[in-house]
Write a protein that holds these residues in place. Structure first.
Motif, PDB file in Angstrom:
ATOM      1  N   LEU A 246       0.937  -1.272  -0.261  1.00  0.00           N
ATOM      2  CA  LEU A 246      -0.060   0.010   0.064  1.00  0.00           C
ATOM      3  C   LEU A 246       0.815   1.272  -0.101  1.00  0.00           C
ATOM      4  O   LEU A 246       0.513   2.278  -0.674  1.00  0.00           O
ATOM      5  N   LYS A 247       1.874   1.269   0.877  1.00  0.00           N
ATOM      6  CA  LYS A 247       2.690   2.229   0.945  1.00  0.00           C
ATOM      7  C   LYS A 247       3.408   2.527  -0.440  1.00  0.00           C
ATOM      8  O   LYS A 247       3.726   3.769  -1.033  1.00  0.00           O
ATOM      9  N   GLY A 248       3.809   1.747  -1.352  1.00  0.00           N
ATOM     10  CA  GLY A 248       4.346   1.974  -2.479  1.00  0.00           C
ATOM     11  C   GLY A 248       3.126   2.246  -3.429  1.00  0.00           C
ATOM     12  O   GLY A 248       3.873   2.756  -4.635  1.00  0.00           O
ATOM     13  N   ARG A 249       1.879   2.567  -3.381  1.00  0.00           N
ATOM     14  CA  ARG A 249       0.887   3.062  -4.178  1.00  0.00           C
ATOM     15  C   ARG A 249       0.855   4.484  -3.789  1.00  0.00           C
ATOM     16  O   ARG A 249       0.279   5.236  -4.861  1.00  0.00           O
ATOM     17  N   LEU A 250       1.347   5.013  -2.757  1.00  0.00           N
ATOM     18  CA  LEU A 250       1.267   6.321  -2.786  1.00  0.00           C
ATOM     19  C   LEU A 250       2.020   7.244  -3.607  1.00  0.00           C
ATOM     20  O   LEU A 250       3.222   6.945  -3.860  1.00  0.00           O
ATOM     21  N   THR A 251       1.776   8.345  -4.075  1.00  0.00           N
ATOM     22  CA  THR A 251       2.324   9.496  -4.743  1.00  0.00           C
ATOM     23  C   THR A 251       2.728  10.080  -3.724  1.00  0.00           C
ATOM     24  O   THR A 251       2.023  10.818  -2.952  1.00  0.00           O
ATOM     25  N   GLY A 252       4.165  10.571  -3.850  1.00  0.00           N
ATOM     26  CA  GLY A 252       4.587  11.554  -2.680  1.00  0.00           C
ATOM     27  C   GLY A 252       4.618  11.064  -1.229  1.00  0.00           C
ATOM     28  O   GLY A 252       4.804  11.994  -0.414  1.00  0.00           O
ATOM     29  N   GLY A 253       4.295  10.015  -1.279  1.00  0.00           N
ATOM     30  CA  GLY A 253       4.209   9.143   0.019  1.00  0.00           C
ATOM     31  C   GLY A 253       3.269   9.696   0.707  1.00  0.00           C
ATOM     32  O   GLY A 253       3.150   9.010   2.081  1.00  0.00           O
ATOM     33  N   ASP A 254       2.144  10.427   0.324  1.00  0.00           N
ATOM     34  CA  ASP A 254       0.942  10.819   1.192  1.00  0.00           C
ATOM     35  C   ASP A 254      -0.347  10.710   0.641  1.00  0.00           C
ATOM     36  O   ASP A 254      -1.207  10.958   1.327  1.00  0.00           O
ATOM     37  N   HIS A 255      -0.316  10.328  -0.707  1.00  0.00           N
ATOM     38  CA  HIS A 255      -1.967  10.177  -1.186  1.00  0.00           C
ATOM     39  C   HIS A 255      -1.881   9.277  -2.343  1.00  0.00           C
ATOM     40  O   HIS A 255      -0.827   9.118  -2.997  1.00  0.00           O
ATOM     41  N   ILE A 256      -2.934   8.981  -2.936  1.00  0.00           N
ATOM     42  CA  ILE A 256      -3.038   8.286  -4.211  1.00  0.00           C
ATOM     43  C   ILE A 256      -3.580   9.322  -5.263  1.00  0.00           C
ATOM     44  O   ILE A 256      -4.413  10.244  -5.201  1.00  0.00           O
ATOM     45  N   ALA A 257      -2.954   9.187  -6.441  1.00  0.00           N
ATOM     46  CA  ALA A 257      -3.161  10.119  -7.455  1.00  0.00           C
ATOM     47  C   ALA A 257      -3.908   9.131  -8.732  1.00  0.00           C
ATOM     48  O   ALA A 257      -3.475   7.813  -8.947  1.00  0.00           O
ATOM     49  N   ARG A 258      -4.533   9.557  -9.651  1.00  0.00           N
ATOM     50  CA  ARG A 258      -4.864   9.190 -10.943  1.00  0.00           C
ATOM     51  C   ARG A 258      -4.773  10.191 -11.881  1.00  0.00           C
ATOM     52  O   ARG A 258      -5.453  11.371 -11.689  1.00  0.00           O
TER      53      ARG A 258
ATOM     54  N   GLN B  45     -12.919   7.417 -12.904  1.00  0.00           N
ATOM     55  CA  GLN B  45     -13.149   6.098 -12.948  1.00  0.00           C
ATOM     56  C   GLN B  45     -12.435   5.153 -14.144  1.00  0.00           C
ATOM     57  O   GLN B  45     -12.517   4.260 -14.464  1.00  0.00           O
ATOM     58  N   GLN B  46     -11.160   5.883 -14.726  1.00  0.00           N
ATOM     59  CA  GLN B  46     -10.180   5.151 -15.591  1.00  0.00           C
ATOM     60  C   GLN B  46      -9.121   4.417 -14.631  1.00  0.00           C
ATOM     61  O   GLN B  46      -9.021   5.181 -13.809  1.00  0.00           O
ATOM     62  N   ASN B  47      -9.191   3.348 -14.950  1.00  0.00           N
ATOM     63  CA  ASN B  47      -8.101   2.501 -14.307  1.00  0.00           C
ATOM     64  C   ASN B  47      -6.668   2.529 -14.818  1.00  0.00           C
ATOM     65  O   ASN B  47      -6.430   2.942 -15.875  1.00  0.00           O
ATOM     66  N   SER B  48      -5.934   2.009 -14.181  1.00  0.00           N
ATOM     67  CA  SER B  48      -4.229   1.906 -14.861  1.00  0.00           C
ATOM     68  C   SER B  48      -4.272   1.357 -15.917  1.00  0.00           C
ATOM     69  O   SER B  48      -3.160   1.532 -16.619  1.00  0.00           O
ATOM     70  N   ASP B  49      -5.089   0.139 -16.592  1.00  0.00           N
ATOM     71  CA  ASP B  49      -4.980  -0.343 -17.656  1.00  0.00           C
ATOM     72  C   ASP B  49      -5.694   0.492 -18.845  1.00  0.00           C
ATOM     73  O   ASP B  49      -5.611   0.168 -20.035  1.00  0.00           O
ATOM     74  N   GLY B  50      -6.303   1.740 -18.563  1.00  0.00           N
ATOM     75  CA  GLY B  50      -6.785   2.334 -19.380  1.00  0.00           C
ATOM     76  C   GLY B  50      -8.376   2.280 -19.757  1.00  0.00           C
ATOM     77  O   GLY B  50      -9.255   3.137 -20.142  1.00  0.00           O
ATOM     78  N   GLY B  51      -8.923   1.284 -18.874  1.00  0.00           N
ATOM     79  CA  GLY B  51     -10.163   0.901 -19.023  1.00  0.00           C
ATOM     80  C   GLY B  51     -11.037   1.681 -18.282  1.00  0.00           C
ATOM     81  O   GLY B  51     -10.490   2.193 -17.224  1.00  0.00           O
ATOM     82  N   PHE B  52     -12.347   1.484 -18.058  1.00  0.00           N
ATOM     83  CA  PHE B  52     -13.181   2.171 -16.957  1.00  0.00           C
ATOM     84  C   PHE B  52     -14.036   1.293 -16.127  1.00  0.00           C
ATOM     85  O   PHE B  52     -14.387   0.093 -16.811  1.00  0.00           O
ATOM     86  N   ASN B  53     -14.364   1.576 -14.999  1.00  0.00           N
ATOM     87  CA  ASN B  53     -15.220   1.061 -14.237  1.00  0.00           C
ATOM     88  C   ASN B  53     -16.702   1.219 -14.726  1.00  0.00           C
ATOM     89  O   ASN B  53     -16.882   2.000 -15.558  1.00  0.00           O
ATOM     90  N   VAL B  54     -17.614   0.339 -14.404  1.00  0.00           N
ATOM     91  CA  VAL B  54     -19.008   0.418 -14.862  1.00  0.00           C
ATOM     92  C   VAL B  54     -19.622   1.480 -14.091  1.00  0.00           C
ATOM     93  O   VAL B  54     -20.487   2.295 -14.551  1.00  0.00           O
ATOM     94  N   ALA B  55     -19.317   1.479 -12.614  1.00  0.00           N
ATOM     95  CA  ALA B  55     -20.027   2.827 -11.806  1.00  0.00           C
ATOM     96  C   ALA B  55     -18.874   3.274 -10.748  1.00  0.00           C
ATOM     97  O   ALA B  55     -17.864   2.510 -10.577  1.00  0.00           O
ATOM     98  N   ALA B  56     -19.390   4.197 -10.139  1.00  0.00           N
ATOM     99  CA  ALA B  56     -18.287   4.753  -8.956  1.00  0.00           C
ATOM    100  C   ALA B  56     -18.645   3.962  -7.694  1.00  0.00           C
ATOM    101  O   ALA B  56     -17.331   3.751  -7.154  1.00  0.00           O
ATOM    102  N   SER B  57     -19.479   3.201  -7.414  1.00  0.00           N
ATOM    103  CA  SER B  57     -19.612   2.352  -6.229  1.00  0.00           C
ATOM    104  C   SER B  57     -19.485   0.974  -6.845  1.00  0.00           C
ATOM    105  O   SER B  57     -19.776   0.797  -8.097  1.00  0.00           O
TER     106      SER B  57
END
Length: 947
Positions: A221-233, A817-829
């Motif tokens: 999880l720590k490795g997913r953080l941008t700048g060590g403090d947040h998640i970015a898309r 809603q765009q994922n790292s593979d470039g595709g999109f989720n069906v919905a926000a939830s």
């Protein structure tokens, strides 16, 4: 036994996952998926049936078919070793026949030697089985797992549904309504079950003990953080994902320097996270709930976090009356369309020690379904929940448990959770699944632990320990090897043997508290901030982070694992059976973005050249539209014609046919009578079951300059508009109002340019804008829907200056809603994961170009390398693939979906498009794959190849 039904209609549609989520489950069950290998066509004969006595309360499965419509009774059969619902029918001695359009993927006729010498019903004179039967007269599919005393409309088709030991299934001919509340078997599961029902949830499963490696999870999880403090898309902060990650870090590692950094970041960005509309407005329910939970779980104060009383403001925001755009019903949190967010908000207030408004709790409790679970989406006041969602139920249960006052509801939910657990300890995404789902298992384990069922929760945590990847995170599905952040959140909390209802941090070593206003220094162990590679794609009409990444989205859609041979998407992965409606949706997206004109040309050449798919016998796009036959479908013909017009091909000579002449011929002169269901009304198009179908055909005619020929269809389309400005989803119209269909109708009428049509368009756009949710999304069949947001952007762009603010918010929502593979989720939830159908709509819709004006010049492109005409399932070649191929598996998450090549089957999702009078054929595709769907995503509606 006889049976009673109440007619209802399903609908198919072409762009957008918009038909009602329930509608998808409705036809989904009848649409059976092909498991793999060759797609069988024609009639499937019965095998030698197992003796009925071979099935018991704990062994095998029973299927019961009601032939009451033809003077027969209920015929039962047994399969002692069931594999799928489709095989159960045949192993039990039944014979089936599919449709010419879909092959055996849609059960159209059933027969058994015990009734009328095995004659199949309905007979050919009543149902030709060429196209998909209507939702008023088809074989509906119902299931009741062991211990369940009522019928549930199957969320999957028979080829994907896996009967469990002691379960019973039923097939009933007739109609079902959009909500799936009518048309149930008139006999109970107990009347046909082998040996009577038992409750499998009385004892927890016995599994090998195991523990989640929390240190590894924390590190990942720590490795997913941008700048060590947040998640970015897309280089933009995702505050809600950051809060979810903070909760997972708290569970996996207690207090830590990393968690303190994330808390500090949230404290400094609390206004963006919890008050995106400004601090003088009501907070975002989802953002405020998550921030409040972070504070409460990490020894902070939700009443004073980052200088704001987040929990207090959340409590004050509860709707005191309904009937407004943001407040549908008294007790709602503003702008919320899903039960998960309602539950999280209640849970957060209770954890913060704030009095939870009774109306908010009662509103949550009102969403409990007959089976004890909870609906994924908010329903109208006084409406009864029909389809529960396994990922939503744990959160709702925890919230009601902590809120108090609803002991009976909690007890029913607890029983449901216990009965849903698999012998492995995991939990399936939906009833009948024999493999576990990480998110559902993680959430269910949390709820059971909060309820005091530690043995059940421990079994679930042990199962999770065996699903942990080498990297430390978790994938979406059982056996996944690639970790994703979304499933890791719930798995981390469950693996820590706690829940969001009790999560708290304890210092692992003495260290002074961190002042949220004093940002800590950099952590030398933190990974460098990721950077995106440069892009050479056309510059989109938005700033970075305010819209999707077009290049990545295009690479996802054109990957060879999805776009077979560079020519088409499959209806069911591995079958070679093309989903032509989805294929055209992909072409529309590529035409809108202009990011891969070579791949677009490959698709167009394949369609125009009457290329055959890999099924046996091979099918062309003309087989899908029915052009030149007695069952030609106007909406499907219009869809192909619009693509030809968009790329500069001649629609009067495309794939060997004059599509414009065919459209003119398909306009109905009068309403059909009796058994003829081809024409819904004067001015409708033949076999056009939805507003989408009607709109596409109108667009094609008007773009071809056929204003006179299109006059009656335009008039009929206008007549379907409601006084609010909205359009329904189905034809004939129902009482629903839908963003997707309204946007599509507006695009069609904009081309008419008459005063009446201009007035209708203005009224439609005003209605669409009023439906926008706080986060920028729009409500659809799958909840806060990606499809609906994309279509809303296209519709509102018809008057872009006026609706600039709404368009900008919607594009930012889509980017999120765009994922790292470039595709999109069906919905926000609901479950995260890329879906081909949602991605085609999101990518093209975000541009904002109407289908009425879509143009892409293919000059300068070259014919793509010839492909193997036999193709075959899973064939490769052509131009449509990205150099990297597949990437992570796609999650087809709900009613809103279908299965396309490269997708991992997962429950009903919203999909797009159907063809004939009745439910969209392509419901088939959806049914075969989707995650819980109607859903969410998740029970979302499905309509496979949009007409």
């Amino acid at each position: 036994m006889g049976h009673g039904t109440e007619p209802g209609r399903g609908k198919g549609r072409s762009l957008g996952r918009g038909i009602r989520a329930r509608c998808v489950a409705l036809l989904c069950a009848a649409a059976t998926t092909v498991g793999g290998g060759v797609l069988l066509l024609g009639q499937a004969t019965p095998a030698a049936a197992d003796p009925i006595g071979s099935c018991t309360a704990t062994k095998g499965a029973i299927v019961a078919v009601d032939f009451g419509d033809w003077g027969g009774g209920v015929v039962r059969g047994c399969d002692a070793t069931p594999t799928t619902g489709y095989d159960l029918l045949h192993e039990a001695g039944f014979s089936t026949k599919g449709t010419e359009h879909d092959g055996d993927a849609f059960i159209c006729r059933l027969g058994h030697a015990e009734f009328d010498s095995g004659k199949q019903y309905p007979t050919p004179d009543k149902e030709a089985c060429k196209l998909t039967p209507p939702a008023t007269a088809y074989w509906s599919y119902w299931i009741a797992p062991r211990g369940q005393d009522h019928w549930t409309y199957s969320p999957l088709g028979a080829m994907s549904q896996k009967p469990t030991k002691g379960s019973v299934e039923a097939w009933v001919f007739g109609g079902t309504d959009v909500g799936g509340t009518t048309g149930k078997p008139t006999f109970t599961p107990a009347e046909v079950r082998a040996g009577g029902g038992t409750d499998p949830g009385e004892q927890p499963p016995v599994v090998k003990p195991g523990k989640v490696d929390l240190a590894a999870t924390h590190k990942w999880l720590k490795g997913r953080l941008t700048g060590g403090d947040h998640i970015a898309r897309e280089e933009q902060p995702d505050h809600q994902a950051t809060a979810q990650t903070a909760l997972a870090l708290a569970a996996a590692g207690g207090r830590s320097a990393t968690l303190d950094k994330v808390k500090t970041y949230l404290a400094h960005h609390v206004e963006e996270a919890a008050y995106p509309q400004g601090t003088d407005k009501a907070p975002s329910p989802a953002g405020a709930a998550l921030v409040s939970l972070v504070a409460a779980s990490t020894e902070g104060d939700p009443r004073s976090f980052g200088g704001h009383d987040v929990a207090g403001d959340l409590a004050k925001s509860v709707c005191t009356q309904g009937g407004t755009p943001d407040c549908g019903v008294k007790g709602d949190f503003p702008g919320v369309g899903d039960v998960e967010t309602q539950a999280l908000a209640v849970l957060a207030l209770r954890r913060a020690g704030v009095r939870v408004p009774a109306d908010a709790v009662a509103r949550l409790a009102a969403h409990q379904c007959e089976d004890g679970g909870f609906s994924p989406t908010l329903i109208g006041d006084g409406t009864t929940c029909v389809h529960s969602d396994r990922a939503t139920t744990p959160y709702a249960t925890m919230a009601l448990k902590l809120a108090g006052g609803h002991k009976d509801a909690v007890a029913r939910a607890r029983k449901t959770l216990r009965k849903s657990q698999l012998p492995t300890g995991g939990f399936g995404a939906y009833p009948g699944m024999t493999t576990g789902d990480i998110i559902v298992t993680g959430r269910s384990a949390q709820a059971l632990r909060l309820l005091g069922d530690a043995a059940y929760a421990d079994a679930a945590a042990s199962w999770l320990s065996r699903q942990q990847t080498k990297a430390g995170g978790f994938g979406f599905d059982e056996g996944a090897t690639d970790p994703e952040i979304y499933p890791t959140w719930s798995a981390a909390v469950a693996g820590a043997r706690t829940s969001l209802g009790k999560l708290t941090t304890k210092p692992s070593r003495p260290e002074p508290p961190v002042d949220p206003t004093d940002p800590p220094g950099p952590d030398p162990t933190d990974p460098p901030e990721p950077t995106n590679p440069p892009t050479t794609a056309p510059k989109p009409p938005w700033a970075a982070g305010e819209g999707p990444n077009l290049k990545k989205g295009t690479a996802y859609l054109t990957a060879r694992s999805r776009l077979k041979r560079g020519d088409y998407y499959e209806n069911v992965s591995g079958t070679g059976f093309a989903d032509y409606g989805l294929t055209i949706d992909g072409a529309y997206a590529l035409a809108a973005t202009g990011t891969d004109n070579d791949a677009l040309r490959g698709i167009v050449d394949f369609l125009d050249g009457k290329g055959k798919d890999g099924s046996t016998p091979g099918r062309t796009v003309n087989d899908w539209t029915g052009v030149g036959t007695s069952h030609a479908a106007g909406g499907s013909i219009g869809k192909v014609a619009v693509l030809a017009q968009a790329v500069g091909r001649d629609p009067r000579d495309f794939a060997g046919h004059d599509l414009i002449a065919a459209l003119k011929k398909s306009v109905c002169k009068v309403k059909s009578q009796g058994a003829d269901r081809s024409c819904a009304a004067k001015g409708a198009y033949r076999y056009a079951p939805s507003v989408f179908s009607q709109s596409l055909a109108v667009i094609a005619q008007l773009r071809a300059g056929q204003k006179t020929a299109a006059a009656a269809p335009v008039t009929y389309l206008r007549s379907l508009q409601k006084s609010t400005g909205a359009w329904p989803s189905l034809i004939p119209p129902t009482g629903d109002s839908e963003v997707d269909s309204t946007a599509m109708a507006a695009m069609a009428l904009k081309l008419d340019k008459s005063p009446k049509s201009e007035k209708a368009v203005a009224k439609a756009l005003k209605w669409i804008a009023s439906k926008q949710l706080r986060g920028g999304g729009f409500p659809g069949a799958s909840g806060n829907s990606v499809n609906s947001a994309a279509l809303a952007v296209q519709g509102l762009s018809l008057d872009a200056p006026k609706y600039r603010t709404q368009i900008k918010k919607a594009r930012k929502f889509l980017a999120g809603q765009q994922n790292s593979d470039g595709g999109f989720n069906v919905a926000a939830s609901g479950q995260r994961g890329s879906d081909v159908r949602a991605s085609t709509q999101a990518l093209g819709g975000a541009i904002g170009t109407s289908f009425g004006t879509l143009v892409r010049d293919l000059d300068g492109t070259k014919p793509q390398p010839p492909t193997n005409p036999a193709g075959g399932p899973g064939g490769s070649g052509g131009s449509g693939g990205s150099p990297n191929g597949g990437g992570a598996p796609d999650i087809v998450t709900p009613g809103d979906g279908g299965s396309a090549a490269g997708d991992t089957p997962t429950g009903p999702l919203a999909s797009t498009g159907v063809q004939v009078g009745g439910l969209a054929l392509a419901a088939v595709a959806l049914c075969f794959a989707g995650w819980r769907t109607l859903a969410v995503a998740r029970r979302r509606t499905a309509v496979g190849g949009r007409p």
